[in-house]
Scaffold this motif. Structure first.
Motif, mmCIF file in Angstrom:
data_model
loop_
_atom_site.group_PDB
_atom_site.id
_atom_site.type_symbol
_atom_site.label_atom_id
_atom_site.label_comp_id
_atom_site.label_asym_id
_atom_site.label_seq_id
_atom_site.Cartn_x
_atom_site.Cartn_y
_atom_site.Cartn_z
ATOM 1 N N PRO A 122 0.799 -1.240 0.000
ATOM 2 C CA PRO A 122 0.000 0.000 0.000
ATOM 3 C C PRO A 122 0.826 1.282 0.000
ATOM 4 N N ILE A 123 1.952 1.311 0.698
ATOM 5 C CA ILE A 123 2.724 2.553 0.741
ATOM 6 C C ILE A 123 3.272 2.890 -0.645
ATOM 7 N N VAL A 124 3.687 1.863 -1.365
ATOM 8 C CA VAL A 124 4.175 2.095 -2.726
ATOM 9 C C VAL A 124 3.054 2.657 -3.601
ATOM 10 N N ILE B 214 -0.022 9.808 -4.842
ATOM 11 C CA ILE B 214 0.291 11.173 -4.404
ATOM 12 C C ILE B 214 1.104 11.887 -5.488
ATOM 13 N N ALA B 215 2.068 11.174 -6.036
ATOM 14 C CA ALA B 215 2.891 11.767 -7.093
ATOM 15 C C ALA B 215 2.024 12.201 -8.265
ATOM 16 N N ASN B 216 0.982 11.399 -8.567
ATOM 17 C CA ASN B 216 0.081 11.737 -9.672
ATOM 18 C C ASN B 216 -1.027 12.684 -9.247
ATOM 19 N N GLU C 238 4.919 16.646 -0.980
ATOM 20 C CA GLU C 238 6.298 16.154 -0.850
ATOM 21 C C GLU C 238 6.384 14.628 -0.774
ATOM 22 N N LEU C 239 5.271 14.008 -0.400
ATOM 23 C CA LEU C 239 5.320 12.569 -0.094
ATOM 24 C C LEU C 239 5.198 11.728 -1.349
ATOM 25 N N ASN C 240 6.091 11.918 -2.273
ATOM 26 C CA ASN C 240 5.949 11.247 -3.558
ATOM 27 C C ASN C 240 6.830 10.017 -3.724
ATOM 28 N N ILE D 231 7.230 8.802 2.538
ATOM 29 C CA ILE D 231 5.982 8.502 3.267
ATOM 30 C C ILE D 231 6.306 7.836 4.597
ATOM 31 N N VAL D 232 7.192 6.871 4.535
ATOM 32 C CA VAL D 232 7.551 6.145 5.754
ATOM 33 C C VAL D 232 8.124 7.105 6.784
#
Length: 951
Positions: free
Chosen positions: A84-86, A92-94, A116-118, A123-124
């Motif tokens: 899920p994090i990936v 988020i990047a998109n 920023e969390l791309n 994220i971690v």
RNA sequence: GCGGGGGUUGCCAAGAGGUCAAAGGCACAGGGCUUAGGACCCUGUCACGCAGGUGUUCGCGGGUUCGACUCCCGUCCCCCGCACCA
């Protein structure tokens, strides 16, 4: 002390004090240890109210155990492995609008920070910091020196070591398994990727191979045992079937079924087509019984379900019976059929109580089902299935399966049939269609050469059950749930192609699946302290782990091999020996069937029995204003928000005080606000008590002092017992709310001198729940931290039943008077109380004695009673009272007789007068001087007669 | 469907054969305190009752018992899990 309760000031102050003084750092010492763990949170969002519940229960237990004098280790880490994090980082990047909304609105993340969390790493890092902050702000007593994330290189080493052992134990095998699959994305589909049909489960149909020459006509069924009762097959005349090459065989299936087969682990090739109509009238042979059966037409056959060919068992399937019956009257000559279908003999194979030979026929008649299109046909099917499944037994026609319960037959039979190539397994969704978020219809894909943890292994299972049997499970009711799930657990795919995690050491293309890397990490907490203190990752060899955790090898050799100083190796080993096993793992109820089970499985596999976990506690969820919380759809309350709005102590108090065990807590603003009020009141009361110069603890105890201390002891015992059982609600009811009420009564009755003493215990009793405010109060009355203060213990010697009875008499008397006042709506000028005469007490005593012997015999009772001269004098009144006693004989208790009600009430005359605002006279019915209405006759032991006069 | 948990008085929630019209909290109402009060303290909130009483309640229907919210049987409804997903 602050004049006004301010959660923010008090909480930040003490959180800093605790951190600066390492109050919750735990290292081995000579005292008994307690190792408590809670599943680490997954870092794809902020912690929410649900986490808050589980974590706060753990923290309260940790704090309680600490005060009980145990050396408590309460560590925390973070989970980041998995997919899920990936996925999230990509979304988020998109700038995926849906995700954007969820994370800014529900998770409360500022837009610029979110942008920023791309990458997964960011994220971690971000959520790890957020989570840690939140946990600190709510005041968890965590030893943060042991913090880690599951993507840390050292942790990877630890997981590799673990999987090496599992492989050596032959618990990891290769196989294939079915997954939900999106043909467009070419990927397994996870729950949150599903547009429609997320409730669909995978059903394993048996595909029974009926033969027509070299052709195989496979029939899909969930009830393979009924193959013994097949009378015909059903084929849809309007469907064109495919004659396909499947592995080494030729199969006839619907085009849709063919499509599905291409995703299974079979070699398939499209052949020619054949119209369903052309198949009708032909006969096929039953693979199991060898008998020849005819193919008949049926429009209800759905080419999209199973193989598109259905076997007919009219004895036990109402639809089959109805369809067959409907054909009796139809002209089938277009299929070249002109035989009398009534000649088809219905075959019964299941014996079931309540039904005769043909349950399906009976059910159809019972429910008056007209034909196959009747809606009641479905009902009949369910009815028959239910009864047959639960109570049915196979008949002799099934040969070696005779006598086996229908509920037990499926697995056995299917295994046999597969071995003899009479059947195969075919997966199908329980609901259709299942649609992926990309809009494509999902299929079931057979993943090949997958690595599995062999949870089905009988020896492994037996060890887990053994471990469970020796564990404490809280609440005890869910033990059976654990047992059932262990029984049900099958092999689990333990590796994936995508996501974050540790690679399988022997097959680097695969990542270890994220639930599988979270099973014995509690052991890693002990090591993490050293890793965080700059241990070199490359030093962490399997030999090192073997020695630390399993005692294999010689420390000198390990030191030489790894370059880690011998001294450190000894110390880590010693730490592990001290802290392990896990004394308690508390968790949400959703983890029972997965994580908690794997936790047990891996422990019994890796560790020797003395290191198996001691206890598991399970709790329910948190809902918001009666609505289910949802991380993706809302409503969602983050831990951060809850604490920011209400303060840590209020949040803790509310969440721990409102439900217990498996019940869900409902977070309701109204309730939270009033909880804040309660805490403020507590703070103010404590402040007043501390500041009260008139308290004199050296005076002799008055009755109300004795009462208060007695109540306190009982509250202490109850709270302690509740905490031992992890009943936070019960603990708080006693420690907070009920004790609060006791204190109110104490003060109302003029009690004062024991207030400080009660407060000292009180603050400690609720310190595990509201640690900050308690610390603040404690610091104004005692030395040291309340967090480390000794838990109060109940002093038996202070339990004073006499004082409690006396207060109860007083309260009951007041209640009675108030009731009369209410009913009569009068305002008397004087109230007279008459306590019961000696002869009534005597009768009461005799009645109690008799009832204790067994059933009270009225004749015997009267005889004994009337033999007493004092009672015998009351010729009229005594039998009346006897009747009354006899009525309540089952609930009589002699304890009230130990009280001298006359002297108690006389002593409290002044209080009664002020409480009621009227002059009071008190007489004993034995010495009457004034009884104008003869009210004294109503007096009973523990219940004075009351007379109110208006002049 | 399978497995587990649960339905209690306006709401949340204790109780698990007699001490139960049923703890505690919330909400609401009345009273007190007070310049005022959303603060605090009392009292009340199933129904009826001009003397402390009586009647009817614990999802629904039966049963066991002198007695059932508590035990048994049936039935309806709600929640959780059912896997490769953390």
């Amino acid at each position: 002390m602050l004049q006004e309760y301010s959660a923010r000031d008090i909480e930040t102050k003490w959180q800093m004090v605790w951190a600066e003084n390492s109050v919750f750092h735990a290292d081995p010492d000579s005292s008994q240890k307690f190792f408590l763990t809670i599943p680490y949170p997954y870092l794809n969002g902020n912690l929410h109210a649900g986490h808050t519940r589980t974590f706060t229960i753990g923290d309260a237990v940790a704090r309680y155990k600490r005060m009980k004098g145990l050396n408590v280790l309460f560590p925390m880490a973070f989970h980041a492995t998995g997919t899920p994090i990936v996925g999230l980082s990509e979304l988020i990047a998109n700038k995926d609008p849906l995700i954007w909304d969820v994370y800014t609105k529900l998770h409360g993340i500022p837009e610029d920070e979110l942008a920023e969390l791309n990458t997964p790493e960011k994220i971690v890092l971000y959520f790890r910091q957020q989570a840690k902050n939140a946990m600190q702000r709510i005041g968890y007593s965590i030893d943060w020196r042991r913090e880690f994330t599951t993507t840390d290189p050292a942790y990877n080493k630890f997981i590799e070591w673990q999987y090496g052992i599992l492989r050596d134990l032959n618990y990891i095998i290769k196989g294939s398994h079915p997954v939900r699959w999106c043909p467009h994305d070419m990927n397994p589909v996870e729950d949150h990727d599903i547009l429609k049909g997320e409730d669909a489960t995978l059903l394993d149909f048996a595909l029974l191979k009926f033969k027509m020459g070299d052709w195989i006509l496979p029939c899909a069924t969930l009830r393979p045992e009924t193959v013994f009762g097949v009378t015909n097959l059903w084929i849809n005349p309007r469907v064109n079937y495919v004659i396909a090459r499947v592995n080494e065989e030729t199969w006839v299936v619907s085009p849709q079924a063919y499509e599905k087969l291409t995703f299974t682990d079979r070699q398939v090739a499209w052949g020619t087509e054949i119209s369903g109509k052309d198949l009708i009238g032909k006969s096929v042979s039953n693979p199991v019984t060898g008998s020849q059966v005819i193919i008949l037409p049926a429009n209800f056959v759905d080419p999209d379900n199973g193989s598109g060919i259905v076997m007919s068992v009219p004895a036990h399937a109402p639809y089959d019976y109805l369809a067959l019956k409907d054909l009796y009257y139809e002209d089938l000559s277009e299929y070249g059929l002109n035989q009398d279908l009534r000649q088809i003999k219905i075959i019964s194979l299941i014996e079931v109580p309540g039904y005769g030979e043909f349950p399906a026929i009976e059910a159809v008649k019972e429910l008056n089902v007209e034909n196959q299109n009747d809606t009641k046909a479905e009902e009949a099917t369910k009815l028959v299935y239910k009864r047959e499944f639960h109570n049915g037994v196979l008949k002799p026609i099934t040969g070696k399966y005779t006598g086996i319960a229908v509920s037990k037959i499926k697995d056995v039979l299917l295994k046999d049939l597969i071995n003899e190539n009479m059947a195969e397994i075919f997966y199908e969704f329980s609901e259709m269609p299942v649609i992926c978020r990309c809009g494509t219809r999902c299929v079931i894909m057979m993943v090949k050469d997958q690595w599995f943890l062999e949870y089905s292994d009988p020896t492994w299972k037996a060890s887990v059950l053994d471990c469970l049997a020796k564990m404490r499970i809280i609440p005890e009711e869910i033990r059976v749930e654990f047992e059932n799930k262990i029984d049900w657990l099958k092999d689990k795919a333990c590796a994936r192609r995508k996501g974050l995690g540790t690679h399988l050491p022997w097959d680097k293309e695969w990542l270890i699946e994220s639930l599988g890397d979270s099973t014995i990490y509690m052991a890693y907490y002990i090591l993490a302290k050293y890793v965080n203190a700059d241990m070199r990752i490359e030093n962490l060899t399997p030999e090192f782990f073997d020695y630390i955790f399993l005692g294999k090898g010689k420390p000198e050799n390990i030191a030489e091999l790894t370059g880690i100083p011998l001294e450190i190796i000894h110390q880590i080993k010693h730490d592990f020996a001290y802290w392990y096993p896990v004394d308690l793992r508390t968790s949400g109820k959703d983890l029972v069937a997965n994580h908690l089970l794997f936790f047990l499985y891996h422990h019994v596999a890796i560790f020797p029995e003395p290191l198996w976990p001691e206890a598991i506690a399970v709790n329910g969820f948190v809902s918001l204003e009666s609505q289910k919380m949802s991380k993706s759809r809302g409503p969602l309350l983050t831990l951060e928000q809850a604490v920011a709005e209400n303060g840590a102590d209020v949040t803790r108090l509310y969440i721990l005080g409102n439900a217990e065990y498996m019940q869900d807590v409902d977070w309701r603003n109204e309730g939270v606000v009033s909880t804040r009020g309660q805490l403020e009141r507590f703070y103010n009361l404590a402040k007043d008590i501390i500041a009260d110069p008139s308290i004199n603890e050296n005076l002799d105890y008055s009755q109300i002092d004795r009462w208060m201390l007695s109540r306190l002891q009982k509250r202490i015992s109850e709270t302690t017992e509740a905490m031992e059982n992890i009943q936070t609600r019960r603990a708080l009811q006693n420690a907070f709310y009920l004790l609060f009420n006791d204190l109110r009564w104490y003060q109302r009755r003029g009690g004062k001198n024991q207030l400080r003493r009660v407060l000292s215990s009180w603050v400690r009793l609720i310190a595990p729940f509201t640690p900050h405010v308690c610390e603040e109060i404690w610091s104004n009355m005692e030395k040291g931290y309340v967090s480390l203060a000794p838990w109060p213990s109940a002093d038996e010697a202070l339990i004073d039943e006499q004082a409690e009875l006396a207060e109860r008499l007083l309260q009951d008397t007041l209640d009675d008077i108030e009731e009369i006042l209410k009913v009569t709506k009068s305002s008397p000028k004087k109230i007279t109380l008459y306590t019961a005469p000696a002869w009534k007490k005597q009768m009461f005593r005799i009645a109690v004695e008799l009832s204790q012997e067994g059933k009270m015999d009225m004749g015997k009772f009267m005889k004994i009673v009337m033999s007493q001269p004092e009672i015998a004098k009351k010729k009229k009144d005594a039998p009346k009272y006897a009747q009354k006693l006899a009525k309540s004989v089952h609930s009589l208790s002699a304890e009230i007789l130990t009280l001298d009600d006359f002297s108690v009430l006389s002593q409290e005359k002044a209080y009664l007068q002020t409480a009621l605002g009227v002059p009071i006279d008190i007489f004993s019915a034995d010495e009457l001087t004034d009884d104008p209405m003869s009210k004294s006759k109503q007096a009973e032991p523990g219940r004075p007669a009351i007379y109110m006069s208006n002049d």
